[in-house]
Scaffold this active site. Structure first.
Site, PDB file in Angstrom:
ATOM      1  N   CYS A  13       0.849  -1.196   0.000  1.00  0.00           N
ATOM      2  CA  CYS A  13       0.000   0.000   0.000  1.00  0.00           C
ATOM      3  C   CYS A  13       0.889   1.252   0.000  1.00  0.00           C
ATOM      4  O   CYS A  13       2.114   1.170   0.143  1.00  0.00           O
ATOM      5  CB  CYS A  13      -0.868  -0.005   1.251  1.00  0.00           C
ATOM      6  SG  CYS A  13       0.145   0.019   2.737  1.00  0.00           S
ATOM      7  N   HIS A  74       3.650   1.679  11.603  1.00  0.00           N
ATOM      8  CA  HIS A  74       2.475   1.540  12.478  1.00  0.00           C
ATOM      9  C   HIS A  74       2.361   2.644  13.515  1.00  0.00           C
ATOM     10  O   HIS A  74       1.393   2.677  14.268  1.00  0.00           O
ATOM     11  CB  HIS A  74       2.543   0.215  13.240  1.00  0.00           C
ATOM     12  CG  HIS A  74       2.722  -0.971  12.367  1.00  0.00           C
ATOM     13  ND1 HIS A  74       3.938  -1.576  12.151  1.00  0.00           N
ATOM     14  CD2 HIS A  74       1.837  -1.657  11.624  1.00  0.00           C
ATOM     15  CE1 HIS A  74       3.786  -2.597  11.323  1.00  0.00           C
ATOM     16  NE2 HIS A  74       2.523  -2.657  10.985  1.00  0.00           N
ATOM     17  N   CYS A  96       2.731   5.928   8.789  1.00  0.00           N
ATOM     18  CA  CYS A  96       1.813   6.160   7.668  1.00  0.00           C
ATOM     19  C   CYS A  96       0.914   7.358   7.990  1.00  0.00           C
ATOM     20  O   CYS A  96       0.368   7.452   9.092  1.00  0.00           O
ATOM     21  CB  CYS A  96       0.953   4.915   7.440  1.00  0.00           C
ATOM     22  SG  CYS A  96      -0.291   5.200   6.163  1.00  0.00           S
ATOM     23  N   GLU A 126       0.323  -0.767  16.272  1.00  0.00           N
ATOM     24  CA  GLU A 126      -0.488   0.405  15.886  1.00  0.00           C
ATOM     25  C   GLU A 126      -1.506   0.742  16.982  1.00  0.00           C
ATOM     26  O   GLU A 126      -1.694   1.911  17.343  1.00  0.00           O
ATOM     27  CB  GLU A 126      -1.232   0.132  14.568  1.00  0.00           C
ATOM     28  CG  GLU A 126      -2.074   1.346  14.152  1.00  0.00           C
ATOM     29  CD  GLU A 126      -3.070   1.053  13.033  1.00  0.00           C
ATOM     30  OE1 GLU A 126      -2.722   0.333  12.085  1.00  0.00           O
ATOM     31  OE2 GLU A 126      -4.201   1.569  13.130  1.00  0.00           O
ATOM     32  N   THR A 161      -6.429   0.710  11.583  1.00  0.00           N
ATOM     33  CA  THR A 161      -6.565   0.945  10.131  1.00  0.00           C
ATOM     34  C   THR A 161      -6.781  -0.342   9.331  1.00  0.00           C
ATOM     35  O   THR A 161      -7.360  -0.303   8.252  1.00  0.00           O
ATOM     36  CB  THR A 161      -5.301   1.640   9.583  1.00  0.00           C
ATOM     37  OG1 THR A 161      -4.158   0.872   9.942  1.00  0.00           O
ATOM     38  CG2 THR A 161      -5.174   3.057  10.097  1.00  0.00           C
ATOM     39  N   SER A 217       1.625 -10.082  10.348  1.00  0.00           N
ATOM     40  CA  SER A 217       0.921  -8.940   9.759  1.00  0.00           C
ATOM     41  C   SER A 217      -0.575  -9.079   9.989  1.00  0.00           C
ATOM     42  O   SER A 217      -1.204 -10.039   9.513  1.00  0.00           O
ATOM     43  CB  SER A 217       1.227  -8.875   8.255  1.00  0.00           C
ATOM     44  OG  SER A 217       0.203  -8.198   7.578  1.00  0.00           O
TER      45      SER A 217
HETATM   46  S1  SF4 Z   1      -2.867   2.703   7.129  1.00  0.00           S
HETATM   47 FE1  SF4 Z   1      -1.715   0.807   6.927  1.00  0.00          FE
HETATM   48  S2  SF4 Z   1      -2.727  -0.277   5.240  1.00  0.00           S
HETATM   49 FE2  SF4 Z   1      -3.373   1.869   5.132  1.00  0.00          FE
HETATM   50  S3  SF4 Z   1      -1.947   2.866   3.712  1.00  0.00           S
HETATM   51 FE3  SF4 Z   1      -1.154   3.144   5.788  1.00  0.00          FE
HETATM   52  S4  SF4 Z   1       0.258   1.450   6.112  1.00  0.00           S
HETATM   53 FE4  SF4 Z   1      -1.038   0.918   4.373  1.00  0.00          FE
END
Ligand code: SF4
Length: 283
Positions: A13, A74, A96, A126, A161, A217
């Protein structure tokens, strides 16, 4: 040879690709030590290749004192980030941006006076980082857990998420008694939901499914659960060497999906191994 089809949405992703870019740039720009706080992503193969390139996993910030530290995808706790900025030479934030939005959401719900619930797995990095952004918040991962809580009249909810919509809906149903105010900020990432939908669709069309990604994961494990509920012959693997020809005997079509932390090169190597395995079966 069995027909092999890859799910419309599968594999790495935006958040994972961004984190890997940051890590590759960091190690290529220095001969000094670089550390990631915990595994950068939940993919043991990628983490070990990062280690070989010079980005080593640290289990605590203090192991990276004086060096460059990369904050994992995370997210980290505010205390860890503060410590990193105090004692590390450089801090690269690979959290992210969608995970950052969850942190902002829990902080806002707290300010608004809600009792905060995080729908997600307690112990997952996370979720632990999110809980640390809202002291007093609780993690809950099932309707049973939600029913066991002593909740007040105003509850604010965010979601891990990578959580499934089905889990979120079951928790909502369990706590919404009609009298309580429930404010939901649905933070399930679009990359998660689109991969889950595409995997479910493909699992309904094939005789066997292969799900690629780390066993640590959460999003890959969830993909495997979804596929298994639809297609009994679902196999979760981390690398192509795990594939066994006997899994696919008599199967005409094989579906492939991969977790959000699986690079396209890993998908490609599984596809070519599968092609070789099923070609031999036909001879
Ligand atoms: S929240 Fe997690 S699954 Fe969504 S884009 Fe970010 S890393 Fe990827």
């Amino acid at each position: 040879m069995a027909r092999i089809k890859i799910a419309d949405k599968a594999g790495a992703c935006y958040g994972v690709e961004r984190a890997l870019e940051l890590a590759w740039t960091a190690v290529s720009g220095t001969s000094d030590d670089v550390f990631t706080l915990g595994p950068l992503i939940h993919n043991p193969r990628v983490v070990s290749s990062l280690d070989a390139m010079g980005a080593h996993e640290a289990s605590a910030v203090d192991e990276a004192a004086g060096a460059t530290i990369i904050l994992r995808t995370h997210g980290v706790t505010p205390q860890e980030e503060e410590r990193a900025r105090a004692i590390c030479a450089h801090v690269i934030d690979a959290t992210c941006p969608f995970v950052k939005k969850v942190h902002v959401a829990v902080e806002k719900l707290m300010e608004e006076g809600y009792q905060v619930l995080v729908v997600g797995e307690s112990g997952h990095p996370e979720v632990e980082a999110t809980l640390a952004h809202a002291p007093g918040a609780l993690a809950v991962c099932s309707a049973e857990e939600a029913r066991a809580l002593d909740l007040g009249p105003r509850v604010g909810i965010v979601v891990q998420t990578t959580q499934s919509l089905a889990t979120l809906e079951s928790v909502l149903k369990a706590i919404d008694d009609g009298a309580r105010e429930v404010k939901l900020v649905n933070t399930i990432c679009e990359a998660t939901s689109s991969r889950q939908e595409a995997a479910a669709q493909l699992a309904s069309e094939v005789g066997a499914m292969v799900v690629i990604g780390g066993r640590n994961s959460a999003n890959t494990t969830r993909l495997a659960e979804i596929c298994r509920s639809i297609c009994g012959r679902t196999f979760h693997i981390e690398q192509p060497e795990e594939l066994q020809r006997s899994w696919f005997e008599g199967v005409e079509s094989i579906g492939i999906t991969a977790g959000a932390s699986t690079p396209s090169s890993q998908i490609a190597s599984v596809v070519s191994t599968l092609e070789a395995l099923t070609r031999r079966e036909c001879r």
